[in-house]
Every structure is written in C-alpha cells, then in structure tokens.
Design an enzyme around this catalytic site. Structure first.
Site, PDB file in Angstrom:
ATOM      1  N   GLY A 239       0.961  -1.106   0.037  1.00  0.00           N
ATOM      2  CA  GLY A 239       0.141   0.011  -0.159  1.00  0.00           C
ATOM      3  C   GLY A 239       0.818   1.242   0.024  1.00  0.00           C
TER       4      GLY A 239
ATOM      5  N   HIS B  40      -0.721  -5.858 -11.662  1.00  0.00           N
ATOM      6  CA  HIS B  40      -0.352  -5.487 -13.218  1.00  0.00           C
ATOM      7  C   HIS B  40       1.094  -5.183 -13.352  1.00  0.00           C
ATOM      8  CE1 HIS B  40      -0.510  -0.551 -13.181  1.00  0.00           C
ATOM      9  NE2 HIS B  40       0.132  -1.197 -12.039  1.00  0.00           N
TER      10      HIS B  40
END
Length: 401
Positions: free
Chosen positions: A239, A307
């Site tokens: 995060g 990704h």
C-alpha cells in the site's frame, strides 16, 4: 466537404456537451464526451497529420520533463513572466527557454500572453499544486521512455518474443544492469521517493470512484465484526504510503476491526506515521513474496499490484494470500486494477499496458485473464465492480468451495 461520419460525431459532441451541463450528470458523461471528441479529431485528421503527430509526441513529454527540471512551474505564478525573466531565474539560455515554451504552450501547460511572455495554464497549476504529479512525469520519462527507446532493438534480439521478467529482460537490456526494476529502484533513495510519490495520485488521476464508494463495505466486511474488535478488517498489501487506507478510514471512521498497511521497509520509511496513527492504521513492513503474516483478515486489498508482475509472480503473491484467508467467504480478496475490454481498449490503457511490458515484463489483463489467474490459485470471482468510465474496477474474490 465533411463526411457523414464527421457530421454524426459533431452532433454527438453537441448532445454530449448539453448532457454535461446537466448538474445531475456524472463523470461518465464527461468521459463519453471526451471519447467522442477524440473520435472526431481522428476523423478530421489526414493520415499524414496523424502520423506526424504520433512521431513527434515524445517531444511533448521531453519538454515537460525539462520544464520540471528547470522548475518553470514555480517560476511562473500569479504574474506573467518573460523569457528573459525565466532565463534569469533558472540560469538557462533565453533562446532555449523560448523553444521549450513554444511546445509547452501548445500543450496547454502554459499560455502565451505576448511575444516571449508567458502565464501559467491549468496544467501548470495542477502540476504545481501536486508534486506527486510532477514525480509521475519524471519517473515516466526517466524510467519508462528511456527503456522504451530500447524496445525495438530488444525485440529484434529476442525474435519478437513477448517480454517477460526473467532476469535478462528489457529492463536489464535498457539500463545495462543485472537488477530488476525494483532492486534497481532501491539503490537510489531519491528515485525511490519519486516513484512512490508518483503513486500517491494514481486514483485521483484516474478520475474513478474510490473502491469503497461503490462497494458494500458494511454488509460484506463488517456485519459480523464486533465493535472494538481486535480482528483485522482490512490489510492493504503493498500500500505504499497508505493513501488508500487513509481515504478508507476517513470515509468509514466507525467501522470495527483493525486496519493494516503493509509494504517493504524502504517504502514505509516515507509514510506519515502521525497521519496513519490518527486514523488507527498500523504499518507493518512486509514483502508480499513472503508468507502473509496476518491470518484471517476480512479483506486483503491490492491496488495496482498485480499489473506490475507476470503471471508466475502473481501466482506466488496469491498463494501466500490464499494461505492466510479463511474459507466460506469470511475472508475476501479485493483487487483494484484495470479490467481491459476484449475490444475497444482506450488509448490510455493500451499505452499503459505497453508501459507495464517495458518496465516489468508484465501486463494489464482482461476479464478472462483475471478469472483464469485467480482460478489457478483456488479463488472464485464473486463480482467485478466497475468504479468508473475508465475501466478501473474492484475484483472481489473468495476461496473456491
């Protein structure tokens, strides 16, 4: 004479403009209008004009990168400034300033107020207000475009195989290093800072809603968590500085359960621990390629993590997450990523897919690829929640029964 297609698009633009004036219209209407305007431009341009524009577009990024390097964004504030004044302030040659500003004014970054006289445009104002946007430009240019320039020679060398992350990929070829991107990034604290800063505005720049604005947080995650519980509600894995978790905590200050921020130690070092503490966010150093230490959380949240990695590495991350999840839907996997349509991918997402290929040997994925990837590790997609018109979505999955 204008073609019927052009005339039809003009009508669509006019209708879209009227729709956007309606205060009840949302961002979808603006996105649709912008897409129609781009189709109209494509129809009006001749093939020669389009090819010429494609060929010279990299110089726009180059001009913006130099503007940031010269600190032109802070040099032009409330009052208009001459090229000579900018040269004096920055120490750059006046003629160089003029040549760079020509390009930047056509881009709308700055505005021409007269001969060699410039004011700040709305793009300059946005870049000045958000240093993270400036870092986005510098990292894209310094990392991405420098590597992309070597892509043709690399593909020729590999007989045009799809690039992967195998230790001898495009990144190593472009930067003449045995290190992958992430190890290379950690070698220089400033470039690591700029990269993590560029991630701060990733949701803001997408113009999509935050995941918790469209997702039933209370019903799906909190309904059986007792107040003041020591149970972990949400783990934000990878995060960064905690911007997503802080936004969640601000929107849901009363939800029960603990909020955990995880990232590698060098990333957490730049986080604002005081702000995290005020929102009861606990920061824990963790590499998602290691076993997940938080067992049985209600949700494990990943924003634009997968990704960055090819399927093999993604499966490793998922294996560690699956091992920590409780069955029966008690633990959920929440992934915020772009879900590519099978046809009609936007220019932005197509380009970003190539960016992922260039930096990481990874990819953006469509619905089928997400379902297959998660299914390989025993996960079942419950629902894909669309967050906005630009394809960013929340993928919700649970352990397969």
């Amino acid at each position: 004479m204008l073609s019927s297609e052009v005339l039809s698009l003009i009508d669509q633009v006019n209708s879209g403009a009227k729709a956007c004036q309606d205060e009840n219209q949302n961002r979808d209407a603006q996105a649709e209008l912008l897409a129609t305007c781009r189709k109209l431009t494509a129809e009006l341009e001749s093939p020669f004009e389009a090819i010429r524009r494609f060929s010279f577009q990299p110089y726009e990024t180059l001009a913006l990168r130099i503007a940031i390097q010269l600190n032109l964004l802070d040099a032009i504030k409330d009052e208009d400034v001459t090229a000579l004044g900018l040269a004096t302030t920055t120490g750059a040659d006046r003629l160089l300033i003029v040549r760079i500003m020509r390009v930047l004014c056509t881009m709308g970054v700055f505005t021409e107020k007269g001969v060699e006289l410039y004011g700040a445009g709305r793009i300059a104002l946005a870049l000045r207000a958000r240093p993270s946007l400036r870092d986005n430009v510098t990292t894209l240019f310094d990392f991405g475009l420098n590597a992309a320039a070597k892509l043709p020679s690399f593909l020729e060398k590999t007989s045009f195989a799809n690039p992967t992350r195998d230790g001898s990929g495009l990144w190593q070829h472009a930067f003449n290093t045995p290190l992958d991107f992430w190890a290379w990034l950690e070698q220089d604290p400033e470039r690591a800072r700029a990269f993590h800063s560029s991630m701060v505005d990733r949701r803001h720049a997408s113009a999509d809603a935050a995941w918790f604005e469209n997702y039933p947080v209370v019903a799906n995650l909190c309904s059986t968590v007792p107040p003041a519980s020591a149970e972990v509600l949400l783990v934000d894995v990878g995060g960064g500085w905690g911007q997503d978790l802080l936004a969640f905590a601000s929107a849901h200050p009363s939800v029960p359960g603990r909020l955990i921020l995880q990232d590698r130690a060098h990333a957490l070092a730049e986080a604002d621990r005081e702000s995290l503490g005020r929102r009861r966010v606990e920061a824990i150093a963790h590499d998602f390629f290691d076993p997940q230490p938080v067992i049985g959380a209600r949700a494990y949240y990943f924003h634009h993590i997968f990704h960055d990695w090819p399927d093999a590495e993604c499966r490793t991350i998922l294996q560690h997450t699956v091992a920590a999840m409780h069955p029966g839907g008690r633990s959920r996997l929440l992934i915020v990523e772009d879900v590519l349509p099978d046809v009609g991918v936007s220019s932005y997402l197509g380009l970003r897919d190539m960016h992922m290929m260039t930096l990481f040997g990874s990819m953006e994925r469509n619905r089928g690829q997400w379902t297959e990837l998660l299914g390989q590790e025993g996960l079942e997609v419950v629902k894909i929640w669309e967050l906005g018109p630009k394809s960013e979505s929340l993928i919700e999955a649970v352990l397969r029964q």
